[in-house]
Design a protein around this motif. Structure first.
Motif, PDB file in Angstrom:
ATOM      1  N   LEU A 174     -10.605   3.835 -52.154  1.00  0.00           N
ATOM      2  CA  LEU A 174     -10.875   5.202 -51.712  1.00  0.00           C
ATOM      3  C   LEU A 174     -12.355   5.408 -51.395  1.00  0.00           C
ATOM      4  N   PHE A 175     -13.221   4.801 -52.193  1.00  0.00           N
ATOM      5  CA  PHE A 175     -14.656   4.953 -51.914  1.00  0.00           C
ATOM      6  C   PHE A 175     -14.989   4.360 -50.550  1.00  0.00           C
ATOM      7  N   VAL A 176     -14.317   3.253 -50.194  1.00  0.00           N
ATOM      8  CA  VAL A 176     -14.549   2.649 -48.886  1.00  0.00           C
ATOM      9  C   VAL A 176     -14.109   3.615 -47.797  1.00  0.00           C
ATOM     10  N   GLU A 177     -12.921   4.174 -47.983  1.00  0.00           N
ATOM     11  CA  GLU A 177     -12.360   5.040 -46.934  1.00  0.00           C
ATOM     12  C   GLU A 177     -13.113   6.355 -46.787  1.00  0.00           C
ATOM     13  N   LYS A 178     -13.358   7.008 -47.920  1.00  0.00           N
ATOM     14  CA  LYS A 178     -13.858   8.377 -47.851  1.00  0.00           C
ATOM     15  C   LYS A 178     -15.253   8.558 -48.408  1.00  0.00           C
ATOM     16  N   GLY A 179     -15.757   7.568 -49.075  1.00  0.00           N
ATOM     17  CA  GLY A 179     -17.054   7.724 -49.729  1.00  0.00           C
ATOM     18  C   GLY A 179     -16.872   8.250 -51.148  1.00  0.00           C
ATOM     19  N   PHE A 180     -17.870   8.022 -51.958  1.00  0.00           N
ATOM     20  CA  PHE A 180     -17.806   8.391 -53.371  1.00  0.00           C
ATOM     21  C   PHE A 180     -17.642   9.889 -53.565  1.00  0.00           C
ATOM     22  N   SER A 181     -18.513  10.660 -52.941  1.00  0.00           N
ATOM     23  CA  SER A 181     -18.476  12.109 -53.161  1.00  0.00           C
ATOM     24  C   SER A 181     -17.188  12.733 -52.669  1.00  0.00           C
ATOM     25  N   ALA A 182     -16.705  12.225 -51.572  1.00  0.00           N
ATOM     26  CA  ALA A 182     -15.523  12.832 -50.972  1.00  0.00           C
ATOM     27  C   ALA A 182     -14.233  12.359 -51.635  1.00  0.00           C
ATOM     28  N   THR A 183     -14.329  11.410 -52.529  1.00  0.00           N
ATOM     29  CA  THR A 183     -13.135  10.967 -53.262  1.00  0.00           C
ATOM     30  C   THR A 183     -13.043  11.737 -54.563  1.00  0.00           C
ATOM     31  N   SER A 184     -11.932  12.386 -54.779  1.00  0.00           N
ATOM     32  CA  SER A 184     -11.776  13.150 -56.022  1.00  0.00           C
ATOM     33  C   SER A 184     -11.050  12.313 -57.067  1.00  0.00           C
ATOM     34  N   ILE A 185     -11.231  12.690 -58.305  1.00  0.00           N
ATOM     35  CA  ILE A 185     -10.501  12.023 -59.382  1.00  0.00           C
ATOM     36  C   ILE A 185      -9.002  12.146 -59.113  1.00  0.00           C
ATOM     37  N   GLN A 186      -8.629  13.287 -58.581  1.00  0.00           N
ATOM     38  CA  GLN A 186      -7.227  13.493 -58.247  1.00  0.00           C
ATOM     39  C   GLN A 186      -6.747  12.444 -57.261  1.00  0.00           C
ATOM     40  N   ASP A 187      -7.547  12.172 -56.229  1.00  0.00           N
ATOM     41  CA  ASP A 187      -7.195  11.136 -55.255  1.00  0.00           C
ATOM     42  C   ASP A 187      -6.930   9.813 -55.971  1.00  0.00           C
ATOM     43  N   ILE A 188      -7.823   9.473 -56.885  1.00  0.00           N
ATOM     44  CA  ILE A 188      -7.726   8.172 -57.557  1.00  0.00           C
ATOM     45  C   ILE A 188      -6.461   8.089 -58.405  1.00  0.00           C
ATOM     46  N   VAL A 189      -6.256   9.096 -59.247  1.00  0.00           N
ATOM     47  CA  VAL A 189      -5.100   9.002 -60.151  1.00  0.00           C
ATOM     48  C   VAL A 189      -3.783   9.136 -59.387  1.00  0.00           C
ATOM     49  N   ASP A 190      -3.805   9.891 -58.298  1.00  0.00           N
ATOM     50  CA  ASP A 190      -2.590   9.979 -57.478  1.00  0.00           C
ATOM     51  C   ASP A 190      -2.213   8.597 -56.961  1.00  0.00           C
ATOM     52  N   ARG A 191      -3.213   7.848 -56.540  1.00  0.00           N
ATOM     53  CA  ARG A 191      -2.920   6.539 -55.964  1.00  0.00           C
ATOM     54  C   ARG A 191      -2.331   5.589 -57.009  1.00  0.00           C
ATOM     55  N   VAL A 192      -2.756   5.761 -58.254  1.00  0.00           N
ATOM     56  CA  VAL A 192      -2.250   4.882 -59.310  1.00  0.00           C
ATOM     57  C   VAL A 192      -0.970   5.454 -59.930  1.00  0.00           C
ATOM     58  N   GLY A 193      -0.826   6.758 -59.781  1.00  0.00           N
ATOM     59  CA  GLY A 193       0.370   7.382 -60.352  1.00  0.00           C
ATOM     60  C   GLY A 193       0.226   7.770 -61.808  1.00  0.00           C
ATOM     61  N   VAL A 194      -0.974   8.119 -62.219  1.00  0.00           N
ATOM     62  CA  VAL A 194      -1.158   8.624 -63.586  1.00  0.00           C
ATOM     63  C   VAL A 194      -1.806  10.016 -63.514  1.00  0.00           C
ATOM     64  N   THR A 195      -2.197  10.523 -64.660  1.00  0.00           N
ATOM     65  CA  THR A 195      -2.771  11.874 -64.668  1.00  0.00           C
ATOM     66  C   THR A 195      -4.278  11.818 -64.890  1.00  0.00           C
ATOM     67  N   LYS A 196      -4.909  12.927 -64.611  1.00  0.00           N
ATOM     68  CA  LYS A 196      -6.368  12.976 -64.728  1.00  0.00           C
ATOM     69  C   LYS A 196      -6.840  12.673 -66.140  1.00  0.00           C
ATOM     70  N   GLY A 197      -6.088  13.158 -67.109  1.00  0.00           N
ATOM     71  CA  GLY A 197      -6.460  12.892 -68.492  1.00  0.00           C
ATOM     72  C   GLY A 197      -6.600  11.399 -68.744  1.00  0.00           C
ATOM     73  N   SER A 198      -5.706  10.662 -68.154  1.00  0.00           N
ATOM     74  CA  SER A 198      -5.730   9.210 -68.289  1.00  0.00           C
ATOM     75  C   SER A 198      -7.031   8.620 -67.768  1.00  0.00           C
ATOM     76  N   PHE A 199      -7.462   9.111 -66.627  1.00  0.00           N
ATOM     77  CA  PHE A 199      -8.715   8.625 -66.064  1.00  0.00           C
ATOM     78  C   PHE A 199      -9.844   8.811 -67.066  1.00  0.00           C
ATOM     79  N   TYR A 200      -9.894  10.005 -67.641  1.00  0.00           N
ATOM     80  CA  TYR A 200     -11.001  10.308 -68.543  1.00  0.00           C
ATOM     81  C   TYR A 200     -10.818   9.674 -69.915  1.00  0.00           C
ATOM     82  N   TYR A 201      -9.664   9.096 -70.135  1.00  0.00           N
ATOM     83  CA  TYR A 201      -9.549   8.284 -71.340  1.00  0.00           C
ATOM     84  C   TYR A 201     -10.285   6.962 -71.134  1.00  0.00           C
ATOM     85  N   HIS A 202     -10.255   6.464 -69.919  1.00  0.00           N
ATOM     86  CA  HIS A 202     -10.854   5.158 -69.651  1.00  0.00           C
ATOM     87  C   HIS A 202     -12.305   5.235 -69.200  1.00  0.00           C
ATOM     88  N   PHE A 203     -12.670   6.324 -68.558  1.00  0.00           N
ATOM     89  CA  PHE A 203     -14.046   6.458 -68.074  1.00  0.00           C
ATOM     90  C   PHE A 203     -14.621   7.787 -68.533  1.00  0.00           C
TER      91      PHE A 203
END
Lengths: 190, 190, 190, 190
Positions: free
Chosen positions: D13-42
DNA sequence: AATGAATGAGACTTCATTCAT
DNA sequence: AATGAATGAAGTCTCATTCAT
């Protein structure tokens, strides 16, 4: 206008739910605007709280100064200050309830400003007590610092339970508290 | 053990940051365990708060009863209760600071339980005051209900400013507050 | 005037923070006007970016054409184009840094326009390389398309590290890059 | 596992849209988990970016060191490093595209760490160039610092346009770039 | 008795944009 | 030509809670 409405709504909510438990959404819902609007008027939730706290204590300090400049004896000044604090429950509404409770949520810098002003207010009462002891109006055994905290305890605690629209009027409560503070409870002095 | 540690850690944090602003993570971090542990011991954050509130007021009520059963006159009972509340600052640590502040965050049912116990504690002081007025120990003009609130104001407000490890001892403060409550401030009764 | 100021301010901010991370508020703050002003001059943030991108490449294309029409041999044309790109760092300031980075944030239509112009610029270099190979000025083994990308790599990468106000002048850098591109690194040709 | 998936998704996603324009939502949607999960790992989006940047450059430094310890002459070392960078486009996927672009969004402290490692990588190439000039393998007129930037320009720019699954293979591109860097463009040395 | 991973709701805040003046 | 007020969508992040192990 809008800003004033937001402040009023937030005071009400802070009283009911506390600062942390009140969301910006709660505030704007009560006023009927959007969150963006809130952030147009306030940089942050904390700034709103600081605004409320600062207006409140500034107003008290102003009115306290008017009393102190009135050139009466210590007892009368003290009575006036007690009346000021009790009447305030009615006039300023519920701000007092928020005032002591929520200082914790200010930034350290803002909290320091407010604490400084609170100390100023307290010190001026302490000076009145000291003057009264020296002039012989008050008992020689009184420790002015502790007596000041006791007075503030009696008055400020009223915010916890007193309902100004109940059967007991503000004037009556002020009178009773003044009586308690000046004469204590014993039938005869020991 | 662990449960007790969690309670102690949470009281400290509730004092510093308030109930809402303290997260379970904050609490378990301070004890050095994980969140799962917390939920093994407490069903919810609210249950923890209720536990703290209930232990506190139950303890106060027990000790108040011991005083009331000691069969002294009204004045001596009142003095003992004031001492109980002041000494508590040292013995129970910071719980008192949390006690009045955070009742808002209990469920309505639990809040009702605590309010009921608070009222019981207050009513028992009011009865002492009433008895003292009737027996002639206290001034006839006193309004027992309001006087009780005034007494609680003097004592409870001490939680806001009094540091038991400072230069003023608990015993000294209890003595000064008792003196203030019984004799008031005026040099001569009006 | 105002429009030009907004453009300059935004280029500076895009360099520092990137397009997405720069807000309209940042831009108007730097110029000292309000957001309404911005929207008087630009339909949207994207339009501003497109304006910057288009001016930049149009200017490069114009100056490239002047070089190509000058009727020199391939080597001299190439040297001139390298100089054009290096000198541009000094003349156009920081736009170059924004140029490649932010095309992503144009609308698909606008991005296509810019990509087309970029391709035109690159194709014209490729033609020079091809001509040079055919005329025997450049080595027969060169692949014009890849060589063109290599040349652009050498020049464009300079935007990442070269500071035109440092000890190395623009002229010196252009000279060194030209030397590198024409002669390579080896002491003797293999 | 999950952490690795989040990293892979975010690089894409960072390649496609850039860091700022990529939301956490974009990332977790692509993996199929929830935002809470992201913030568990990072701990934050920035921590994720730092993780990506640091892994990338650490890997390059490790492989560069292996080349440098292989005890060849300067030319062969340089060829190996160019090959390393080009092959990397295929092996590491698109990280390289993110690498130079997004350093701006690291905290100042993290950016300093990455810049330091980049400088280390560059300095080691510069040392190879210097050694080659001294040993007579490379032309005496070369300025090692600038030549190093030129080499990095040729290789790194390839990330902008080269598609490793196209008709031109990674090996062929490495070969062409090596040839360009070593021999330049001119048919005869001036 | 305790952990690590995950969830989902909701928190504060930012921001491009609009519009009446 | 410019402002101030407002919007609403979306962003990053927090958190109480659950559950398999």
């Amino acid at each position: 206008m809008m800003k004033a409405e937001l402040i009023q709504a937030s005071i009400g909510l802070f009283v009911e739910k506390g600062f942390s438990a009140t969301s910006i959404q709660d505030i704007v819902d009560r006023v009927g605007v959007t969150k963006g609007s809130f952030y147009y008027h306030f940089k942050s939730k904390e700034e709103l709280l600081m605004h409320i706290q600062a207006s409140y204590i500034d107003d008290l300090l102003t009115r306290q100064n008017q009393i102190l400049e009135s050139g009466q004896n210590a007892k009368d000044k003290l009575v006036k200050i007690v009346e000021l604090l009790i009447r305030d429950i009615e006039e300023q509404g519920e701000i007092g309830k928020v005032y002591y409770r929520e200082i914790r949520h200010l930034t350290p810098e803002n909290a320091a400003v407010i604490r400084h002003k609170r100390a100023e207010f307290r010190d001026k009462i302490e000076t009145v007590v000291k003057d009264g002891v020296q002039s012989g109006e008050f008992r020689a055994g009184l420790e002015p610092r502790i007596a000041t905290f006791a007075i503030l305890g009696v008055t400020n605690w009223s915010y916890q339970w007193f309902n100004p629209s109940g059967t007991l009027s503000v004037a009556e409560l002020a009178c009773m508290h003044t009586d308690f503070i000046l004469n204590g409870m014993l039938a005869e002095k020991k």
